[in-house]
Design an enzyme around this catalytic site. Sequence first.
Site, PDB file in Angstrom:
ATOM      1  CD  GLU A  95      -3.483  -1.634   2.441  1.00  0.00           C
ATOM      2  OE1 GLU A  95      -2.947  -0.368   4.009  1.00  0.00           O
ATOM      3  OE2 GLU A  95      -3.560  -1.781   2.584  1.00  0.00           O
ATOM      4  CD  GLU A  98      -4.729  -7.978   1.649  1.00  0.00           C
ATOM      5  OE1 GLU A  98      -5.172  -7.362   2.096  1.00  0.00           O
ATOM      6  OE2 GLU A  98      -3.118  -7.862   1.762  1.00  0.00           O
TER       7      GLU A  98
END
Length: 373
Positions: free
Chosen positions: A157, A262
């Site tokens: 991220e 995910e």
Amino acid sequence: MMTFQSVILAALGTGALLAPLHAQTTLKDAYRDSFRIGAALGRQFYSGNDPAGAALVAAQFDSITPENDLKWEHVHPTPQGFNFDPADRYVEFGEKNHMFIVGHCLVWHSQTPRWVFQDDQGKEVGRDELLRRMHDHIAAVVGRYKGRINGWDVVNEALNEDGTLRRSPWQRIIGDDYIAKAFEYAHEADPKAELYYNEYSIENEPKRKGCVELIRKLLAAGIPVKAVGMQGHYNMEWPGVDQVDATIAAFAALGVKVNITELDIDVLPRVRPGNTADVNARAEATAAANPYTAGLPPEKQRALADRYAALFQVFLKHRDAITRVTFWGVTDKGSWLNNWPMRGRTNYPLLFDREGKPKPAFDAVIAVAKSAR
Ligand code: XIL
């Protein structure tokens, strides 16, 4: 005398035949020729606290990711202190079941203790010191599982929604090259491990463009990025399958692999604007935002199954680029989406229900694999 038919009927009546029939096709077998199917595991799956859950994981999945135990705050909570015990159990569980074992994650702005960025007096450290700490952390953690953990989310991220680099403490203190450094250190610690960049919302064009640029630069500099991880924290409307399709294609064109890392689908009312998966996002709890405490209505169950089928059709289309599709959790009961971004909701984002039984969405995902044969 009992006829064959009466035996079958009797068995169906008791449900005895249903379970083995259902268990015939597993996720990992259905997709064996295309990509691995993974699950993120909470500690209960490898600590011995949930043997039924562990058996379900062993039967259905051929890759695992630790939901929390390899994050910096868990594995390295204090400057001198590593806590390797849970992660050791995690890796042993994967080895015992011959799984592709993922490490998640080395460098991230969340779930990283404050001391990492501070000296003894609480003053912010400088570039050289933070690089040294990053190096030593990666050397210790990746080094410990060298040859056993098969792939690492090296940086998680790093991007803003507009595609620019996030001003995290890593970026602010070290500079933009912190990403390349993290990959260098990980490669040095285990030259055979696959190294990944992992991100959410790159289905949206501005962030996708920023991510493509980032990966292009890393590759041009000789950094061994094996794959981009698309987190896949989705909801019923977002992203469109065309966005998913275009995103996978964009990274495949760069010559890297794509992992869906995910995957889950939030079926509850949206309580925040945008499509962030920022773990620090919070929303106030309201009853209106938690409508399915007594069960998911059949039409929603069906819609979720259709949504999963549409996504897996896109994944299968890109089977040459995709190496793994990992769900963020195993059963609805254990999903982080029961507590994020609002605490205490009843969510239904995965393929197994609260009892660990396959949902219509499970059947839909299996059916997509079969229709492709
Ligand atoms: C989540 C875990 O599932 C939770 O248990 C924890 O409290 C917060 O983090 N993106 C990621 C994952 O990369 O590490 C996050 O996992 C979910 C969003």
